[in-house]
Design a protein around this motif. Structure first.
Motif, mmCIF file in Angstrom:
data_model
loop_
_atom_site.group_PDB
_atom_site.id
_atom_site.type_symbol
_atom_site.label_atom_id
_atom_site.label_comp_id
_atom_site.label_asym_id
_atom_site.label_seq_id
_atom_site.Cartn_x
_atom_site.Cartn_y
_atom_site.Cartn_z
ATOM 1 N N GLY A 831 42.404 40.514 28.197
ATOM 2 C CA GLY A 831 41.883 41.053 29.909
ATOM 3 C C GLY A 831 43.165 41.974 29.949
ATOM 4 N N GLY A 832 43.852 42.621 29.594
ATOM 5 C CA GLY A 832 45.308 44.065 29.910
ATOM 6 C C GLY A 832 44.064 44.738 28.444
ATOM 7 N N GLY A 833 43.405 44.802 28.054
ATOM 8 C CA GLY A 833 42.543 45.640 27.274
ATOM 9 C C GLY A 833 43.075 45.986 26.314
ATOM 10 N N TYR A 834 43.562 46.943 24.922
ATOM 11 C CA TYR A 834 43.370 47.400 23.004
ATOM 12 C C TYR A 834 44.943 48.385 23.623
ATOM 13 N N ILE A 835 45.087 48.220 22.610
ATOM 14 C CA ILE A 835 45.874 49.481 22.898
ATOM 15 C C ILE A 835 45.824 50.686 22.149
ATOM 16 N N ASP A 836 45.465 51.411 23.253
ATOM 17 C CA ASP A 836 45.298 52.787 22.715
ATOM 18 C C ASP A 836 45.066 54.186 23.220
ATOM 19 N N TYR A 837 45.108 54.807 22.611
ATOM 20 C CA TYR A 837 46.248 56.547 23.212
ATOM 21 C C TYR A 837 45.295 57.415 23.141
ATOM 22 N N CYS A 838 45.884 58.462 23.919
ATOM 23 C CA CYS A 838 45.080 59.664 24.145
ATOM 24 C C CYS A 838 44.708 60.532 22.632
ATOM 25 N N CYS A 839 44.261 61.701 22.976
ATOM 26 C CA CYS A 839 44.074 62.729 21.531
ATOM 27 C C CYS A 839 45.024 62.988 20.817
ATOM 28 N N LYS A 840 45.893 64.143 22.814
ATOM 29 C CA LYS A 840 47.046 64.214 21.789
ATOM 30 C C LYS A 840 48.253 63.271 21.171
ATOM 31 N N CYS A 841 48.113 62.003 21.874
ATOM 32 C CA CYS A 841 49.040 61.739 20.813
ATOM 33 C C CYS A 841 48.526 60.755 19.367
ATOM 34 N N PHE A 842 47.063 60.821 19.453
ATOM 35 C CA PHE A 842 46.669 60.331 17.639
ATOM 36 C C PHE A 842 46.879 61.490 17.152
ATOM 37 N N ALA A 843 46.541 63.030 17.115
ATOM 38 C CA ALA A 843 47.009 63.603 16.373
ATOM 39 C C ALA A 843 48.912 63.722 16.314
ATOM 40 N N ASN A 847 49.854 62.018 11.917
ATOM 41 C CA ASN A 847 51.033 62.404 10.642
ATOM 42 C C ASN A 847 51.700 61.314 10.624
ATOM 43 N N LYS A 848 51.618 60.390 10.182
ATOM 44 C CA LYS A 848 52.603 59.208 10.316
ATOM 45 C C LYS A 848 53.621 59.151 10.048
ATOM 46 N N GLU A 849 54.264 60.216 9.080
ATOM 47 C CA GLU A 849 55.499 60.043 9.064
ATOM 48 C C GLU A 849 56.813 60.227 9.439
ATOM 49 N N SER A 850 56.128 61.711 10.537
ATOM 50 C CA SER A 850 56.949 61.727 11.715
ATOM 51 C C SER A 850 57.230 61.766 12.903
ATOM 52 N N ASP A 851 58.959 62.300 12.711
ATOM 53 C CA ASP A 851 59.910 61.063 13.997
ATOM 54 C C ASP A 851 58.834 60.627 15.102
ATOM 55 N N LYS A 852 58.194 61.608 15.807
ATOM 56 C CA LYS A 852 57.356 61.644 16.750
ATOM 57 C C LYS A 852 56.355 60.146 16.763
ATOM 58 N N ALA A 853 55.470 60.023 15.690
ATOM 59 C CA ALA A 853 54.034 59.307 15.045
ATOM 60 C C ALA A 853 55.412 57.919 15.242
ATOM 61 N N LYS A 854 56.378 58.117 14.372
ATOM 62 C CA LYS A 854 56.788 55.924 14.282
ATOM 63 C C LYS A 854 57.868 55.848 15.713
ATOM 64 N N GLU A 855 58.099 56.914 16.523
ATOM 65 C CA GLU A 855 58.423 56.732 17.677
ATOM 66 C C GLU A 855 56.984 56.277 18.882
ATOM 67 N N ILE A 856 55.790 56.301 19.155
ATOM 68 C CA ILE A 856 54.780 55.896 19.622
ATOM 69 C C ILE A 856 54.445 54.583 18.685
ATOM 70 N N VAL A 857 54.528 54.619 17.492
ATOM 71 C CA VAL A 857 53.912 53.989 17.282
ATOM 72 C C VAL A 857 55.060 51.774 17.054
ATOM 73 N N ALA A 858 56.450 52.317 17.736
ATOM 74 C CA ALA A 858 57.744 51.403 17.774
ATOM 75 C C ALA A 858 57.228 51.206 19.278
ATOM 76 N N LYS A 859 56.742 51.247 20.074
ATOM 77 C CA LYS A 859 56.905 50.515 21.103
ATOM 78 C C LYS A 859 55.273 49.618 21.709
ATOM 79 N N ASP A 860 54.650 49.758 20.209
ATOM 80 C CA ASP A 860 53.497 48.368 20.308
ATOM 81 C C ASP A 860 54.196 47.272 19.435
ATOM 82 N N VAL A 861 54.900 47.648 18.277
ATOM 83 C CA VAL A 861 55.234 46.946 16.756
ATOM 84 C C VAL A 861 55.110 45.431 16.737
ATOM 85 N N ALA A 862 55.325 44.885 18.725
ATOM 86 C CA ALA A 862 55.549 43.311 18.002
ATOM 87 C C ALA A 862 53.842 42.586 18.917
#
Length: 884
Positions: A831-843, A847-862
């Protein structure tokens, strides 16, 4: 500053208060079974609240409280704050109504035009006012509003003497104007709170408004003579009385401080006697603690000082030693020992028993059963309460093992019970059942709830019952009232809804799309009927804007606001579905999560399922249940589940009801609910087949959901658009719907000079593969609902890229394409929906190895998010999660 100086602080505040306010200073000494040591507390309380006209004084007192310096200890500050809280301003009978701010006036022209203006509202002397606070979404508000209009139409002599003012708490003006126009409530003056229901609006705050409808009757001198629910005010009679008055009558006001004075005229102990009791309570605390009572045993003495505005003080009470106990019957001997050896040694003029409860839940349960039986037998209705045992075997997704819980319960069987008799009976027994509302009566309350639910199930139509014709509805566009009947051989889907219910409106759109997509297969084999809870004249705007849905769904509107069929079919929350199979049996009720699967299964059924009434009794005994438990709790089952459910998506819940026959429990029914992926079906069958050997499958009620999974082909050879070799490109896109690969340049091309789908080179839904991949498992076991429905804009559709979502990366909305992580939150749709992202965060995520990408991924690792996660791209706003 010592706590002994608290009276000096109090006297400062007393000087600010009106002369009619008295402050109680209560000092309490308490001991008991749930208190480790003797506890002393002190509190200031006002005997009455401030009038709303003193609201500014209340704000001033709060400011003075917050400005108390560090030399004042926290306990004193807390006491002063408690006092200020008990002074919270409140409108009462006799108060003069202050100016109402934060509202807009809604003006209705004779040509149905509407204008609005921000304003304030102030009553005028010489006019009687009835102010009705209401909302269009509030069902109970509609009758009083209709009555207001009729009173004005009936009493022509009220002109220039009476004004009826309606103030709406709706969030938008359009809802109010639509309702007023449709109902022709234009003799009433209309306003709306600019912020809807706003707890900080002065009138809502000072009325301490908790529900609507709520009315205020204001006399010719601007003072409140009645406030409360409109049904309890004899409004028309009182308005006429107020018009006739030549001078203001003195209002009878509820003087809380006078009531407090009356309630506390108790015998005043001497200082010496009170000191003796303080010593005695310390001695008895040790005795109570040593006895180790499970229930509540409490001792208390209390001293009250009354402080007046001039700073004078009066000792109002030095109480006797008060004993209260609330224990289970198992501790009756223990409390008797305490009373005999300790309590009875205290002089009678120094003690009082305030409460003495010895609870016997089993005896009370028997009395409650007898009460219900006796009442209904007097109406010619026989009720029985056979004992049953409920065994729950549920899979913990986290631990991946099944655990068992058992509890005994009662079931209810009735003869001759009708819906009207059920409703009348509950009303007649309400006063009796309400005495058990307290939290400590949980076991008794649970029994009452079980009885009421059991009675309800005997008169309402749910799963397994035969569908009954629904009457007094008219189809949209017709003035003839008709009936909704089931046709043999056809699956009937009935949907109770209302135009103000957001989920209902979304479901209508979803069902429309579902019927269109399955029209070839379903055809006349399925009939969708939507039954509105609101009347037809309130739904014109909605129906005009949903012409497409009317081609696929039959819309009906009721003769009356709340009809008998809604109660008969147990409609409590909407949307509420009733799905009837080809043979007239109700198979599903309430909310539906997978309409397509349910309808397809019912279309394909070749023989009718036996109804509850038709079902033959099952003779399996407790031994059968024990065998079921042994299978599901075995190490073999645990190992199998862990091997096939590495992403922890399986849901498995088995509920077995068995009834008592003699000293044994006999199997009555088993309800199995499970969710699995299509890749897990064969493995789960190994477990189910073992269970069916114990109790045949035909004796089970099974609610199953099998989720389809897909795999993504990667890497692709060439881009389907530009024919470029992409076999060595780590990042690329894939269309599952067309089995085609697209390079990133072609997939992400966006010509903003064009409109709608034409902005993009590739129109079908694409999956982004964020290579190079370290974990190839992200390409398999993908739930197909994460891929969407391959929707595209049609001619005339709005090219809206403001998506109804909150980005999991930045927390903002989305302007542009939206990207759903297909590997996160595996399993059923939540019911809470999916894990999804705006176009800015997708950009950033690309760049999956960047610190910013790792920070975004870390929020929803669980939730299963990883740097290798794939993404479904949604170009335009096609609706909520379930719609896209």
């Amino acid at each position: 500053m010592s706590i002994k100086d608290d009276t000096k602080i109090l006297q400062q505040f007393l000087k600010e208060l009106p002369q009619d306010i008295v402050v109680k200073h209560i000092k309490t000494v308490k001991a008991g079974s749930k208190i480790e040591n003797v506890k002393s507390t002190r509190v200031f309380r006002s005997t009455k609240q401030l009038s709303a006209v003193n609201a500014q004084l209340h704000k001033t007192l709060k400011q003075q409280s917050t400005s108390l310096g560090e030399e004042v200890i926290q306990d004193i500050k807390d006491e002063i704050n408690t006092l200020i809280q008990t002074l919270t301003p409140k409108y009462q009978v006799g108060d003069k109504l202050q100016q109402i701010q934060g509202i807009e006036k809604i003006n209705f022209g004779e040509d149905n035009s509407v204008t609005t203006a921000q304003t304030t509202f102030q009553v005028e002397d010489g006019i009687v006012y009835l102010i009705d606070i209401w909302a269009t979404w509030c069902g109970p508000c509609q009758g009083p509003m209709e009555h207001n209009q009729k009173m004005l139409e009936k009493n022509a002599d009220w002109q220039n003497k009476v004004k009826i003012v309606a103030i709406s708490v709706d969030d938008d003006t359009e809802s109010v104007t639509e309702r007023v126009n449709s109902k022709k409530w234009k003799s009433i003056e209309h306003y709306r709170f600019e912020k809807g229901w706003d707890d900080e609006n002065d009138i809502i705050k000072y009325l301490q408004l908790r529900g609507i409808p709520f009315v205020l009757l204001i006399n010719k001198w601007g003072k409140i003579v009645y406030l409360g629910h409109p049904s309890k005010g004899n409004l028309e009679e009182r308005i006429n009385k107020e018009i006739a008055l030549e001078k203001e009558e003195e209002q009878v006001v509820n003087q809380e401080n006078q009531a407090a004075n009356n309630n506390n005229q108790q015998e005043l102990l001497t200082k010496e006697q009170y000191q003796q009791l303080k010593q005695k309570i310390k001695e008895l605390q040790t005795v109570i603690q040593d006895a180790k009572f499970e229930g509540i045993v409490e001792l208390q003495i209390q001293k009250e000082n009354y402080w007046n505005q001039d700073g004078s003080k009066q000792v109002k009470q030095r109480s006797k030693l008060q004993l209260s106990y609330d224990i289970n019957v198992a501790e009756e001997e223990k409390i008797n020992t305490f009373l005999q050896n300790h309590w009875n040694q205290i002089s009678d003029d120094l003690k009082v028993v305030k409460e003495s409860k010895i609870r016997d839940p089993q005896r009370q349960v028997k009395e409650i059963k007898a009460k219900f039986q006796s009442y209904f037998e007097s109406k010619g209705i026989k009720i029985q309460f056979p004992t049953s045992q409920i065994t729950n075997l549920s899979l913990s997704q986290e631990n991946q093992e099944i655990s068992a819980k058992e509890k005994q319960s009662i079931s209810i069987k009735c003869e001759n019970l009708t819906l009207d008799a059920y409703k009348t009976g509950l009303e007649d027994l309400r006063e009796y059942t309400e005495q058990f509302e307290e939290e400590e009566n949980e076991e008794i309350r649970e029994t009452i709830d079980l009885i009421i639910e059991g009675l309800k199930s005997n008169v309402t139509l749910g799963e397994g019952k035969q569908f009954v014709t629904i009457e007094n509805y008219k189809k949209w566009g017709s003035e003839e009232f008709t009936t909704i009947e089931h046709t043999q051989g056809q699956v009937l889907v009935v949907d109770y809804w209302a135009k103000w219910c957001g989920p209902c409106v979304r479901e209508i759109s979803n069902n429309t799309e579902l019927i269109k997509q399955n029209s070839d297969k379903w055809g006349n084999a399925v009939r969708f009927v939507s039954l509105s809870l609101v009347l037809a004249d309130e739904a014109k705007e909605f129906m005009d804007s949903h012409q497409e849905s009317q081609k696929y769904i039959e819309f009906y509107f009721p003769k009356e606001q709340r009809q008998k069929d809604a109660t008969l079919y147990g409609v409590q929350y909407i949307p509420h579905y009733i799905i009837v199979d080809k043979f007239g049996t109700i198979r599903k009720v309430a909310q539906i999560s997978d309409m397509k699967t349910i309808v397809n299964d019912l279309i394909n059924e070749e023989a009718p399922k036996k109804t509850v009434e038709q079902a033959e009794p099952v003779l399996f005994n407790q031994e059968s249940i024990n065998k079921i438990k042994a299978i599901l709790l075995s190490e073999e089952t645990k190992t199998l589940i862990k091997s096939i459910d590495k992403q922890k998506v399986i849901i498995f819940d088995l509920k077995i009801d068995s009834k008592q026959v003699g000293e044994q429990y006999q199997f009555e029914n088993a309800e199995l609910t499970y969710f699995i992926r299509d890749t897990q079906v064969d493995s789960l069958k190994e477990i189910l087949n073992k269970l069916y050997q114990v109790i045949p499958e035909t004796n089970w009620k099974i609610n199953k959901t099998v989720s389809k999974t897909v795999s993504i082909k990667y890497p692709g050879a060439v881009c389907v658009l530009c024919q470029k070799d992409i076999s060595k490109d780590a990042k690329q896109y894939y269309s599952y719907f067309k089995d085609e690969h697209v390079c990133t340049e072609c997939a992400e091309f966006d010509d903003e000079t064009k409109q709608g789908m034409e902005r993009y080179k590739y129109h079908d839904t694409l999956i982004f593969i964020n290579g190079p991949l370290q974990d190839l498992s992200v390409l398999t076991n993908i739930d197909d609902h994460k891929l969407g429905k391959n929707l595209k804009l049609k001619e005339g559709d709005k090219a809206d890229q403001n998506h109804p979502m909150m980005c999991n990366g930045c927390g903002g909305g989305s302007k542009g394409p939206r990207y759903i992580a297909v590997n996160a939150r595996p399993g059923r749709y939540r019911g809470g929906g999916y894990i999804d992202y705006c176009c800015k965060c997708f950009a950033e995520l690309k760049n999956k190895e960047s610190d910013k990408a790792k920070e975004i991924v870390a929020k929803d690792v669980a939730d299963g998010m990883s740097s290798d996660s794939l993404f479904t791209r949604v170009l335009f706003n096609y609706g909520g999660y379930t719609a896209f």
